[in-house]
Design a protein around this motif. Structure first.
Motif, PDB file in Angstrom:
ATOM      1  N   ASP A 141      26.950 -14.202   3.449  1.00  0.00           N
ATOM      2  CA  ASP A 141      26.979 -13.235   4.302  1.00  0.00           C
ATOM      3  C   ASP A 141      25.939 -11.435   3.577  1.00  0.00           C
ATOM      4  OD1 ASP A 141      28.774 -12.016   2.308  1.00  0.00           O
ATOM      5  OD2 ASP A 141      30.141 -11.632   3.611  1.00  0.00           O
ATOM      6  N   GLN A 142      25.165 -11.875   2.530  1.00  0.00           N
ATOM      7  CA  GLN A 142      24.214 -11.302   2.572  1.00  0.00           C
ATOM      8  C   GLN A 142      23.174 -10.846   3.041  1.00  0.00           C
ATOM      9  OE1 GLN A 142      25.582  -8.889   0.188  1.00  0.00           O
ATOM     10  NE2 GLN A 142      27.511  -9.336   0.603  1.00  0.00           N
ATOM     11  N   MET A 143      22.626 -11.409   4.376  1.00  0.00           N
ATOM     12  CA  MET A 143      21.373 -11.132   4.835  1.00  0.00           C
ATOM     13  C   MET A 143      20.961 -10.281   4.352  1.00  0.00           C
ATOM     14  SD  MET A 143      18.286 -13.134   5.575  1.00  0.00           S
ATOM     15  CE  MET A 143      18.873 -14.324   6.051  1.00  0.00           C
ATOM     16  N   PRO A 144      20.350 -10.015   3.618  1.00  0.00           N
ATOM     17  CA  PRO A 144      19.143  -8.334   3.657  1.00  0.00           C
ATOM     18  C   PRO A 144      19.205  -7.448   4.976  1.00  0.00           C
ATOM     19  CG  PRO A 144      18.316  -9.953   1.961  1.00  0.00           C
ATOM     20  CD  PRO A 144      19.141 -10.942   2.482  1.00  0.00           C
ATOM     21  N   ALA A 145      18.773  -6.607   5.115  1.00  0.00           N
ATOM     22  CA  ALA A 145      18.243  -6.121   6.517  1.00  0.00           C
ATOM     23  C   ALA A 145      17.205  -6.414   7.010  1.00  0.00           C
ATOM     24  CB  ALA A 145      19.277  -4.530   6.504  1.00  0.00           C
ATOM     25  N   MET A 146      16.753  -5.672   5.904  1.00  0.00           N
ATOM     26  CA  MET A 146      15.429  -6.270   5.993  1.00  0.00           C
ATOM     27  C   MET A 146      15.048  -7.506   6.508  1.00  0.00           C
ATOM     28  SD  MET A 146      12.033  -5.762   3.695  1.00  0.00           S
ATOM     29  CE  MET A 146      12.351  -4.612   2.416  1.00  0.00           C
ATOM     30  N   LEU A 147      15.324  -8.548   6.428  1.00  0.00           N
ATOM     31  CA  LEU A 147      15.061  -9.597   7.240  1.00  0.00           C
ATOM     32  C   LEU A 147      15.156  -9.806   8.705  1.00  0.00           C
ATOM     33  CD1 LEU A 147      15.287 -11.955   3.866  1.00  0.00           C
ATOM     34  CD2 LEU A 147      13.114 -11.083   5.130  1.00  0.00           C
ATOM     35  N   LEU A 148      16.461  -9.238   9.296  1.00  0.00           N
ATOM     36  CA  LEU A 148      17.296  -9.133  10.305  1.00  0.00           C
ATOM     37  C   LEU A 148      16.437  -9.532  11.458  1.00  0.00           C
ATOM     38  CD1 LEU A 148      20.493  -7.162   9.666  1.00  0.00           C
ATOM     39  CD2 LEU A 148      20.571  -9.789   9.820  1.00  0.00           C
ATOM     40  N   PRO A 149      15.551  -8.512  11.675  1.00  0.00           N
ATOM     41  CA  PRO A 149      14.675  -9.010  12.983  1.00  0.00           C
ATOM     42  C   PRO A 149      14.125 -10.118  13.299  1.00  0.00           C
ATOM     43  CG  PRO A 149      14.648  -6.912  11.876  1.00  0.00           C
ATOM     44  CD  PRO A 149      15.268  -7.399  10.626  1.00  0.00           C
ATOM     45  N   ASP A 168       4.025 -15.728   5.423  1.00  0.00           N
ATOM     46  CA  ASP A 168       5.836 -14.630   5.393  1.00  0.00           C
ATOM     47  C   ASP A 168       6.973 -16.448   4.880  1.00  0.00           C
ATOM     48  OD1 ASP A 168       4.695 -13.599   7.442  1.00  0.00           O
ATOM     49  OD2 ASP A 168       5.625 -14.442   9.235  1.00  0.00           O
ATOM     50  N   LEU A 169       6.706 -17.030   4.193  1.00  0.00           N
ATOM     51  CA  LEU A 169       7.700 -17.893   3.478  1.00  0.00           C
ATOM     52  C   LEU A 169       7.947 -17.048   2.081  1.00  0.00           C
ATOM     53  CD1 LEU A 169       9.974 -19.833   3.175  1.00  0.00           C
ATOM     54  CD2 LEU A 169       7.919 -21.103   2.655  1.00  0.00           C
ATOM     55  N   GLU A 170       6.235 -16.612   1.159  1.00  0.00           N
ATOM     56  CA  GLU A 170       7.042 -16.142  -0.567  1.00  0.00           C
ATOM     57  C   GLU A 170       8.029 -14.420   0.115  1.00  0.00           C
ATOM     58  OE1 GLU A 170       3.572 -14.050  -3.858  1.00  0.00           O
ATOM     59  OE2 GLU A 170       3.084 -15.185  -2.256  1.00  0.00           O
ATOM     60  N   GLY A 171       6.793 -13.878   1.258  1.00  0.00           N
ATOM     61  CA  GLY A 171       7.416 -12.476   1.573  1.00  0.00           C
ATOM     62  C   GLY A 171       9.031 -12.570   1.850  1.00  0.00           C
ATOM     63  N   ILE A 172       9.432 -13.704   2.078  1.00  0.00           N
ATOM     64  CA  ILE A 172      10.927 -13.868   2.353  1.00  0.00           C
ATOM     65  C   ILE A 172      11.475 -14.167   1.176  1.00  0.00           C
ATOM     66  CG2 ILE A 172      12.445 -14.774   3.645  1.00  0.00           C
ATOM     67  CD1 ILE A 172      10.988 -15.020   6.232  1.00  0.00           C
ATOM     68  N   LEU A 176      14.512 -12.156  -0.720  1.00  0.00           N
ATOM     69  CA  LEU A 176      15.922 -12.194  -1.004  1.00  0.00           C
ATOM     70  C   LEU A 176      16.440 -12.214  -1.981  1.00  0.00           C
ATOM     71  CD1 LEU A 176      16.246 -15.636   1.119  1.00  0.00           C
ATOM     72  CD2 LEU A 176      17.847 -13.680   1.487  1.00  0.00           C
ATOM     73  N   ARG A 177      15.028 -12.616  -3.242  1.00  0.00           N
ATOM     74  CA  ARG A 177      15.885 -12.424  -4.928  1.00  0.00           C
ATOM     75  C   ARG A 177      15.477 -11.302  -5.664  1.00  0.00           C
ATOM     76  NH1 ARG A 177      11.062 -16.021  -4.982  1.00  0.00           N
ATOM     77  NH2 ARG A 177       9.864 -14.471  -5.357  1.00  0.00           N
ATOM     78  N   THR A 178      15.430  -9.916  -5.073  1.00  0.00           N
ATOM     79  CA  THR A 178      14.994  -8.490  -5.290  1.00  0.00           C
ATOM     80  C   THR A 178      16.936  -7.884  -4.548  1.00  0.00           C
ATOM     81  OG1 THR A 178      14.295  -8.356  -3.446  1.00  0.00           O
ATOM     82  CG2 THR A 178      12.371  -8.554  -5.341  1.00  0.00           C
ATOM     83  N   SER A 179      16.936  -8.329  -3.770  1.00  0.00           N
ATOM     84  CA  SER A 179      18.341  -8.437  -2.886  1.00  0.00           C
ATOM     85  C   SER A 179      19.534  -9.402  -3.930  1.00  0.00           C
ATOM     86  CB  SER A 179      17.940  -8.608  -1.591  1.00  0.00           C
ATOM     87  OG  SER A 179      17.213  -8.272  -0.397  1.00  0.00           O
TER      88      SER A 179
END
Length: 207
Positions: A141-149, A168-172, A176-179
């Motif tokens: 349940d920890q999807m970063p808010a930045m990725l919700l859009p 886009d894959l690398e940025g996603i 996730l890693r930094t979160s």
């Protein structure tokens, strides 16, 4: 009944084809049963058999797999593909987008009785550059808010994200890693016909 149907079209000695139709539609064990005693799904298959008995060049199938189980649906799909390979033109109506994607070379989408899309299936599937990234996360349940859009849908720990291009894959993954969220499963795929349908219908609603 199918022999009588053959006779209407002047066909004799059609038993081999009739037997093949009955086998392909899983009706062989009901060959001598009164149609009034058949279930709704079997009656639908009998209608398909009647449409095929004289080997017409153009076959119209109206939701032929509605109400049938998965195994029989796959059998019917294989039979429909074979008929098409043998030169029959098939007009198929269906509410199953998976079925349309699997069987149809061209797809028309209707809304309120109006054709809103008509193209080769491959063109519809590649009408946008979007792809889908399916990922399972821990914690779930920890999807970063930045990725919700980017979120298309979520089913438990599985998230489906919108991906515009492979860059886009690398940025996603970096987000996730930094979160502090671990990826425990990942799959990259093209959009499917259901997603194309939803997008087109949404555009029509906004128009």
């Amino acid at each position: 009944m199918l022999r009588f149907q053959s006779g209407y079209f002047g066909l004799r000695d059609n038993d081999a084809w009739i037997d093949e139709i009955l086998d392909s539609l899983a009706l062989a064990d009901k060959a001598n049963t009164n149609t009034r005693l058949l279930s709704g799904g079997m009656k639908r298959r009998v209608l398909v058999a009647q449409a095929l008995v004289h080997k017409p060049p153009v076959i119209v199938l109206d939701e032929p797999t509605a109400g049938v189980d998965v195994e029989l649906r796959q059998t019917l799909w294989a039979f429909i593909r074979r008929l098409n390979r043998e030169g029959h033109t098939i007009l198929l109506t269906t509410h199953y987008l998976e079925e349309a994607e699997a069987l149809c070379n061209r797809v028309a989408m209707l809304k309120a009785g109006r054709v809103v899309a008509l193209d080769h299936t491959a063109n519809l599937l590649h009408s946008g550059d979007e792809r889908r990234l399916e990922i399972s996360l821990a914690p779930a349940d920890q999807m970063p808010a930045m990725l919700l859009p980017r979120l298309v849908k979520q089913e438990g720990s599985l998230y489906v994200l919108r991906l515009l291009d492979y860059a886009d894959l690398e940025g996603i993954l970096t987000t996730l890693r930094t979160s502090g969220v671990a990826v425990v499963g990942m799959n990259l795929r093209q959009i499917d016909l259901e997603e194309v349908f939803i997008r087109i219908m949404g555009q029509e609603s906004d128009a």
